[in-house]
Design a protein around this motif. Structure first.
Motif, PDB file in Angstrom:
ATOM      1  N   ASN A 106       0.796  -1.229   0.000  1.00  0.00           N
ATOM      2  CA  ASN A 106       0.000   0.000   0.000  1.00  0.00           C
ATOM      3  C   ASN A 106       0.828   1.278   0.000  1.00  0.00           C
ATOM      4  O   ASN A 106       0.402   2.291  -0.558  1.00  0.00           O
ATOM      5  CB  ASN A 106      -0.949  -0.005   1.200  1.00  0.00           C
ATOM      6  CG  ASN A 106      -2.168  -0.854   0.965  1.00  0.00           C
ATOM      7  OD1 ASN A 106      -3.138  -0.403   0.367  1.00  0.00           O
ATOM      8  ND2 ASN A 106      -2.128  -2.103   1.402  1.00  0.00           N
ATOM      9  N   VAL A 107       1.995   1.237   0.619  1.00  0.00           N
ATOM     10  CA  VAL A 107       2.807   2.452   0.720  1.00  0.00           C
ATOM     11  C   VAL A 107       3.788   2.587  -0.438  1.00  0.00           C
ATOM     12  O   VAL A 107       4.028   3.690  -0.935  1.00  0.00           O
ATOM     13  CB  VAL A 107       3.578   2.477   2.060  1.00  0.00           C
ATOM     14  CG1 VAL A 107       4.534   3.664   2.122  1.00  0.00           C
ATOM     15  CG2 VAL A 107       2.598   2.534   3.228  1.00  0.00           C
ATOM     16  N   SER A 123      -3.917   3.806  -2.262  1.00  0.00           N
ATOM     17  CA  SER A 123      -3.510   3.072  -1.077  1.00  0.00           C
ATOM     18  C   SER A 123      -4.686   2.963  -0.123  1.00  0.00           C
ATOM     19  O   SER A 123      -5.537   3.858  -0.063  1.00  0.00           O
ATOM     20  CB  SER A 123      -2.349   3.791  -0.383  1.00  0.00           C
ATOM     21  OG  SER A 123      -1.229   3.881  -1.244  1.00  0.00           O
ATOM     22  N   ASP A 124      -4.734   1.871   0.611  1.00  0.00           N
ATOM     23  CA  ASP A 124      -5.793   1.653   1.593  1.00  0.00           C
ATOM     24  C   ASP A 124      -5.277   2.105   2.959  1.00  0.00           C
ATOM     25  O   ASP A 124      -4.489   1.406   3.593  1.00  0.00           O
ATOM     26  CB  ASP A 124      -6.174   0.177   1.624  1.00  0.00           C
ATOM     27  CG  ASP A 124      -7.415  -0.096   2.457  1.00  0.00           C
ATOM     28  OD1 ASP A 124      -7.576   0.573   3.512  1.00  0.00           O
ATOM     29  OD2 ASP A 124      -8.204  -0.979   2.095  1.00  0.00           O
ATOM     30  N   ILE A 184      -3.052   0.206   5.982  1.00  0.00           N
ATOM     31  CA  ILE A 184      -1.769   0.774   6.407  1.00  0.00           C
ATOM     32  C   ILE A 184      -1.725   0.909   7.927  1.00  0.00           C
ATOM     33  O   ILE A 184      -0.760   0.499   8.580  1.00  0.00           O
ATOM     34  CB  ILE A 184      -1.522   2.133   5.730  1.00  0.00           C
ATOM     35  CG1 ILE A 184      -1.254   1.947   4.238  1.00  0.00           C
ATOM     36  CG2 ILE A 184      -0.338   2.863   6.385  1.00  0.00           C
ATOM     37  CD1 ILE A 184      -1.150   3.242   3.456  1.00  0.00           C
ATOM     38  N   GLU A 185      -2.779   1.477   8.485  1.00  0.00           N
ATOM     39  CA  GLU A 185      -2.821   1.694   9.934  1.00  0.00           C
ATOM     40  C   GLU A 185      -2.849   0.374  10.690  1.00  0.00           C
ATOM     41  O   GLU A 185      -2.158   0.205  11.706  1.00  0.00           O
ATOM     42  CB  GLU A 185      -4.046   2.543  10.285  1.00  0.00           C
ATOM     43  CG  GLU A 185      -3.942   3.980   9.769  1.00  0.00           C
ATOM     44  CD  GLU A 185      -5.229   4.759   9.969  1.00  0.00           C
ATOM     45  OE1 GLU A 185      -6.199   4.170  10.501  1.00  0.00           O
ATOM     46  OE2 GLU A 185      -5.266   5.944   9.583  1.00  0.00           O
ATOM     47  N   GLU A 186      -3.637  -0.582  10.210  1.00  0.00           N
ATOM     48  CA  GLU A 186      -3.721  -1.889  10.870  1.00  0.00           C
ATOM     49  C   GLU A 186      -2.384  -2.621  10.799  1.00  0.00           C
ATOM     50  O   GLU A 186      -1.958  -3.247  11.779  1.00  0.00           O
ATOM     51  CB  GLU A 186      -4.815  -2.727  10.210  1.00  0.00           C
ATOM     52  CG  GLU A 186      -6.223  -2.225  10.499  1.00  0.00           C
ATOM     53  CD  GLU A 186      -7.284  -3.009   9.746  1.00  0.00           C
ATOM     54  OE1 GLU A 186      -6.907  -3.774   8.816  1.00  0.00           O
ATOM     55  OE2 GLU A 186      -8.478  -2.859  10.064  1.00  0.00           O
ATOM     56  N   SER A 187      -1.740  -2.541   9.659  1.00  0.00           N
ATOM     57  CA  SER A 187      -0.450  -3.213   9.478  1.00  0.00           C
ATOM     58  C   SER A 187       0.610  -2.601  10.373  1.00  0.00           C
ATOM     59  O   SER A 187       1.440  -3.312  10.963  1.00  0.00           O
ATOM     60  CB  SER A 187      -0.006  -3.129   8.009  1.00  0.00           C
ATOM     61  OG  SER A 187      -0.937  -3.770   7.164  1.00  0.00           O
ATOM     62  N   GLU A 188       0.566  -1.281  10.494  1.00  0.00           N
ATOM     63  CA  GLU A 188       1.535  -0.593  11.344  1.00  0.00           C
ATOM     64  C   GLU A 188       1.351  -1.003  12.806  1.00  0.00           C
ATOM     65  O   GLU A 188       2.332  -1.238  13.523  1.00  0.00           O
ATOM     66  CB  GLU A 188       1.371   0.917  11.180  1.00  0.00           C
ATOM     67  CG  GLU A 188       2.492   1.720  11.800  1.00  0.00           C
ATOM     68  CD  GLU A 188       2.429   3.189  11.406  1.00  0.00           C
ATOM     69  OE1 GLU A 188       3.062   4.002  12.101  1.00  0.00           O
ATOM     70  OE2 GLU A 188       1.752   3.519  10.421  1.00  0.00           O
TER      71      GLU A 188
END
Length: 215
Positions: free
Chosen positions: A116-117, A127-128, A132-136
């Motif tokens: 995504n990034v 990008s989703d 991104i936030e969940e993965s981080e």
């Protein structure tokens, strides 16, 4: 016969190349352009029915899945180059444990983050932000576990560099250098020192030099 590594200058194939350099195994690369869909062409699908990279051809022997490949070469050439498996049964067990942690905890989160990034913008795709936030957040939890572990041992499986550490290089490189989230590593003292150590190994430098490509 020289080993052939089918892949691309990014992602999982670089895990295999780092292992081959560590084990001092001669190889040649066969570039498969994923952006052009070469991994889904009939000739490649005859070698790898799922159409993914990397894949190695070692004489008449063909093997795919990057972690299976590095296990194979670490065992096949266990008496040359760097010992990546551990010497005792307990060390070998810990190498396998942390290699599985990388595969099932670290990799899924960093892979989605990179897609995504880094990759989506290259393809002109959106990008989703939620992913991104969940993965981080998932990565933070994983790296907190690593920080605790690495406060007690130099490397993940103990005081020796192994497949468990090596397997983090390809996508750890993205995290530190490409995603704008290197702070996830740098804010954790022991993880940061560990990353500097493993990413400074001659084998990894050779992988990056081989392609002269930041990914």
């Amino acid at each position: 016969m020289v080993v052939k590594v089918y892949g691309a200058p990014y992602g999982n194939p670089k895990r295999v190349l780092a292992c081959l350099f560590e084990k001092e195994v001669e190889f040649e690369t066969v570039d498969i352009d994923l952006f052009k869909g070469e991994h889904k062409q009939p000739d490649f699908l005859k070698l790898h029915p799922f159409g993914e990279v990397p894949l190695i051809q070692d004489g008449d022997f063909i093997l795919y899945e990057s972690r299976a490949i590095i296990r194979y070469y670490a065992e096949k050439y266990k008496n040359q180059g760097t010992d990546l498996l551990g010497k005792t049964i307990e060390e070998k067990g810990l190498v396998e444990q942390w290699l599985e942690v990388e595969a099932h905890n670290f990799h899924p989160a960093i892979f989605k983050l990179v897609i995504n990034v880094v990759i989506a913008p290259l393809l002109g795709n959106p990008s989703d932000q939620k992913v991104i936030e969940e993965s981080e957040e998932k990565l933070k939890k994983v790296l907190d576990v690593y920080e605790e572990r690495l406060s007690k041992t130099k490397y993940l499986a103990g005081d020796f560099f192994s497949l468990a550490d090596l397997s983090h290089l390809a996508f750890g490189h993205y995290l530190v250098n490409q995603t704008g989230r290197g702070n996830l590593v740098r804010e954790r003292k022991h993880v940061s020192a560990w990353w500097d150590d493993i990413s400074s190994r001659p084998s990894w430098k050779k992988v990056l030099e081989l392609y002269n490509y930041p990914m």
